[in-house]
Design a protein around this motif. Structure first.
Motif, short mmCIF file in Angstrom:
data_model
loop_
_atom_site.label_atom_id
_atom_site.label_comp_id
_atom_site.label_asym_id
_atom_site.label_seq_id
_atom_site.Cartn_x
_atom_site.Cartn_y
_atom_site.Cartn_z
N GLY A 115 -16.50 -0.65 4.03
CA GLY A 115 -15.53 0.04 4.52
C GLY A 115 -14.35 -0.92 4.96
O GLY A 115 -14.29 -2.08 5.06
N ASP A 116 -13.13 -0.09 4.77
CA ASP A 116 -12.08 -1.15 5.08
C ASP A 116 -11.79 -1.95 5.95
O ASP A 116 -11.28 -2.82 6.14
CB ASP A 116 -10.79 -0.12 4.67
N MET A 117 -12.15 -1.18 7.22
CA MET A 117 -12.30 -1.96 8.43
C MET A 117 -13.02 -3.16 8.64
O MET A 117 -12.81 -4.19 8.99
CB MET A 117 -12.42 -1.00 9.74
N PHE B 187 -13.17 -0.44 0.78
CA PHE B 187 -12.44 0.99 0.53
C PHE B 187 -12.45 1.74 1.67
O PHE B 187 -13.51 1.57 2.61
CB PHE B 187 -12.87 1.48 -0.88
N LYS B 188 -11.57 2.78 1.68
CA LYS B 188 -11.68 3.62 2.97
C LYS B 188 -12.95 4.77 2.45
O LYS B 188 -12.97 5.33 1.79
CB LYS B 188 -10.39 4.69 3.03
N PRO B 189 -13.74 4.86 3.52
CA PRO B 189 -15.23 5.45 3.28
C PRO B 189 -15.14 6.98 2.87
O PRO B 189 -15.20 7.75 3.74
CB PRO B 189 -16.02 5.20 4.42
N HIS B 190 -14.44 7.22 1.57
CA HIS B 190 -14.33 8.72 1.22
C HIS B 190 -15.18 8.82 0.26
O HIS B 190 -15.43 8.08 -0.81
CB HIS B 190 -12.97 8.89 1.10
N GLU C 8 0.75 -1.35 0.08
CA GLU C 8 -0.12 -0.05 -0.02
C GLU C 8 0.88 1.14 0.10
O GLU C 8 0.30 2.27 -0.38
CB GLU C 8 -0.83 0.06 1.19
N ALA D 184 -19.03 2.51 7.48
CA ALA D 184 -17.72 2.87 8.36
C ALA D 184 -18.22 2.16 9.75
O ALA D 184 -16.90 1.98 10.34
CB ALA D 184 -17.27 4.41 8.40
N TYR E 47 -9.46 -3.01 -1.85
CA TYR E 47 -9.36 -4.15 -1.35
C TYR E 47 -10.42 -5.22 -2.06
O TYR E 47 -11.54 -4.54 -1.86
CB TYR E 47 -9.41 -4.47 0.20
N ALA F 299 -6.51 6.26 -3.70
CA ALA F 299 -7.75 5.54 -2.88
C ALA F 299 -7.20 4.07 -3.05
O ALA F 299 -7.38 3.52 -4.10
CB ALA F 299 -9.23 5.70 -3.41
N MET G 17 -3.25 -6.17 5.93
CA MET G 17 -3.67 -4.98 5.73
C MET G 17 -2.84 -3.86 5.13
O MET G 17 -3.29 -2.80 4.78
CB MET G 17 -3.99 -4.15 7.38
#
Length: 384
Positions: A195-197, A117-120, A76, A137, A95, A92, A208
């Motif tokens: 979300g990624d988490m 994905f990161k929630p953006h 990453e 998220a 995954y 961005a 990760m």
């Protein structure tokens, strides 16, 4: 008969049984060709439709990446190093993993494709994603693709009726927080986004520090190819950077040339053309043979070989048109049946229909040209 009726038409309809057989044979070849073209289009559309909805000017992948079902991850940190390039505005990480989805109605388990994905905002251009960023998220919340196949359960209906659907992914409790639509593909029957988490919670074996895709957005007015070249020069060789179009073309090319399914579609298309050409050739050759005396008479009254060839060519083109129309209509019926059964994006486009007819006309014209060799033996002297 009226003198205005084309000779080619009169020769064709003289033996109605053979005429109808020829039309049926061409229609069969047209159905085969259109279905194969439709499947090819559905293949290339479906396997790239998830990627097509990702907002990116450039895409970073591992050099070992092959296709969506044969992925390799990369560190990453390479993606965040790309922020050092002069034209890069944002990045961005994406995954991807397959997971076990439990049908909440019958409790059967099916593999589903999971995207994290990161929630953006702005990572996907899918309606229903940005409006649920806060939900995904939170722990155990996912978005479900309502275009997924029915084996996963009537999720969209249950969600609209109850406002929530609770089930399991990878034997862990999840709640459907919203819906989006992409649709089934040759690669995946259904998809969820989270979300990624949540992704790493549902795919605990994933590292990760590694990602499957890196989406890179450029500053307004930046040249994607120039930015790609700059990134290629500054990053390590353990990543490859492509323009989004280049990435989508690579995916299509792999499915077309790197997997047996692409070869099978192409081979089936060739076989449908061969079948149609053989049928038309046999019909026209038999017609020329049976009307050899008539053709000899036409030669005796001044018809040239070239003009007689034109008559046979007219016959072949008439057959191509009359065989194409029922073939097209029947193919549309097959499209509807297959689309309902598989949820694949199978559709008849104008370009597909035009290409299929031009191919049919060329096939019939070639068969007609081969059949005219018999005309050389039409000797006017034998008539008298």
């Amino acid at each position: 008969m009226s003198a205005n009726v084309p000779l080619a038409w009169l020769l064709l309809v003289k033996l109605k049984g053979r005429f109808l057989t020829a039309i049926a044979g061409i229609a069969f070849a047209v159905i085969l060709a259109l279905v194969q073209l439709g499947f090819q289009d559905a293949l290339y559309t479906s396997i790239t439709q998830l990627y097509a909805h990702m907002n990116a000017d450039l895409v970073m992948i591992s050099p070992q990446y092959q296709c969506i079902i044969a992925r390799e991850t990369f560190p990453e940190r390479r993606l965040f190093q790309a922020l050092g390039a002069s034209e890069v505005a944002s990045v961005a990480p994406i995954y991807m993993e397959t997971a076990q989805w439990t049908n909440p109605v019958n409790h059967y388990e099916r593999f589903i494709f999971m995207v994290g994905f990161k929630p953006h905002r702005g990572v996907f251009d899918l309606p229903g994603v940005d409006s649920h960023l806060d939900e995904i998220a939170e722990p155990g919340r996912v978005l479900f693709d309502e275009g997924s196949r029915s084996e996963f359960g009537p999720i969209a209906r249950l969600f609209r009726e109850n406002g929530r659907v609770v089930t399991e992914v990878s034997r862990r409790r999840v709640e459907v927080a919203g819906l989006f639509r992409i649709g089934a593909s040759f690669a995946n029957s259904g998809q969820v986004i989270t979300g990624d988490m949540n992704f790493f919670r549902l795919a605990p074996n994933r590292d990760m520090g590694n990602v499957d895709l890196g989406l890179i957005r450029l500053k307004p007015g930046a040249d994607p190819e120039a930015a790609r070249a700059e990134l290629a020069g500054m990053l390590s060789g353990d990543v490859t950077v492509l323009t989004k179009k280049g990435f989508l073309d690579r995916e299509k090319s792999y499915w077309s040339h790197g997997l047996p399914i692409g070869f099978l579609f192409n081979a089936s298309l060739v076989m449908s053309v061969v079948v149609g050409a053989v049928i038309v050739y046999q019909i026209l050759y038999s017609g020329v043979s049976e009307h050899l005396a008539e053709y000899a008479t036409l030669k005796a009254i001044g018809y040239s070989d070239f003009r007689l060839f034109g008559v046979v060519l007219q016959e072949s083109l008439i057959l191509s048109l009359l065989g194409f129309i029922p073939g097209l209509l029947l193919a549309l019926g097959v499209y509807r049946i297959v689309r309902a059964a598989t949820l694949l994006p199978l559709r008849m486009t104008l370009s597909t229909a035009v290409a299929a007819y031009l191919g049919t006309a060329m096939m019939c014209a070639l068969a007609g040209a081969l059949a005219t060799h018999k005309l050389r033996s039409a000797d006017p002297a034998e008539v008298f």
